[in-house]
Scaffold this motif. Structure first.
Motif: not given
Length: 311
Positions: A73-87
């Motif tokens: 969940a923490y990893r996805l949270g950081k990923y979301l902040k990058n603003g480059k998600s596919v979905s």
């Protein structure tokens, strides 16, 4: 609940000109004798726990007692902040929140079993995502939760919400159907649309087995919670766009129950078949519980399920 099935629920909502959430709240008042305020405040307490369980794993790395899951969940949270998600934000946020709940549960934290602990991440994840991404007011969130409770009660009365009885389709499938109905209600959909969303979810989750590694509600459960949250949101979007289900909600519930009863024991939460019966699944179980437990379950594994070894 004095409602036999979805068809009757729709009839009663129509007769009383009520949403599903309002009707279920009224039903609870009649059956329990508690006041509207008492019942409403209990649901507020549930919402508070949902807020905690969805956020904890996103803000810090939460590791399960067994060590099988944690930090995703923490990893996805950081990923979301990058603003480059596919979905996009909605989907990634829902997935991260669902994983957080699963990690909190597996670390002995406080969660809401909605409808079960194994599927506890789906409804909270969807509700919190809707709150943040669509500015849903707390009152509407609460009424959405009442709507989800009504859908869950119908499933429990006419089928099962137990993975041991009906596979993961009965746990994550039911939770996703509940969440989809809640979203549709919160977005102004009719009771008929709410059940259409639930039906679409079930059509996409029929046959999903329950095969937890080492018998623990961690792998693959956590990621199925993330998937269930996504399923709920996509079903709600389809229905809000005007898509309907050709198979009524009650029929999808009946189909789920029939399929669940026909599943072999190895695929119903025994930790024997499916992913649990693979080479890796057995290895992880041995690492967690040791060789003594492995020996005691070998005969059951050999007699019940023969999974192919995966290199």
């Amino acid at each position: 609940m004095n409602i036999k099935n979805g068809k009757e629920l729709l009839k009663r909502c129509s007769e009383n000109n009520m949403t599903i959430g309002e009707f279920i709240l009224q039903q609870e008042m009649e059956e329990s004798g508690a006041s509207r305020e008492e019942i409403y405040n209990r649901m507020v307490e549930n919402l508070r726990v949902m807020e905690y369980s969805t956020s904890k794993g996103v803000n810090e790395k939460v590791i399960s007692v067994s060590g099988l899951i944690g930090g995703d969940a923490y990893r996805l949270g950081k990923y979301l902040k990058n603003g480059k998600s596919v979905s996009g934000n909605v989907m990634v946020k829902a997935m991260s929140y669902a994983l957080s709940c699963s990690e909190v549960n597996a670390s002995m934290g406080k969660i809401v079993a909605c409808p079960t602990a194994g599927a506890n991440g789906i409804l909270p994840a969807v509700m919190m995502t809707m709150k943040e991404e669509h500015d849903i007011e707390e009152h509407d969130l609460i009424m959405g939760l009442f709507a989800s409770a009504g859908v869950g009660a119908i499933i429990a009365q006419n089928a099962t919400i137990s993975g041991a009885e009906g596979g993961c389709q009965a746990e994550c499938g039911s939770a996703a159907a509940m969440a989809a109905a809640a979203v549709v209600e919160m977005m102004g959909g009719t009771p008929e649309m709410c059940l259409n969303a639930g039906a679409i979810v079930f059509k996409n989750t029929l046959g999903l087995v329950c095969d937890p590694i080492a018998g623990l509600v961690e792998v693959p459960c956590a990621k199925r919670n993330a998937s269930g949250a996504v399923s709920a949101i996509t079903a709600a979007d389809m229905v809000l766009a005007g898509v309907t289900s050709r198979i009524p909600f009650d029929d999808t519930v009946a189909a789920m129950y029939s399929i669940g009863k026909s599943m072999p024991e190895a695929l119903r939460e025994t930790g024997i078949g499916g992913l649990a019966g693979t080479k890796t699944g057995k290895k992880l179980k041995k690492e967690i519980f040791g060789s003594k437990n492995e020996k005691s379950s070998n005969k059951m594994n050999d007699d019940t399920f023969d999974a192919p070894d995966q290199e």
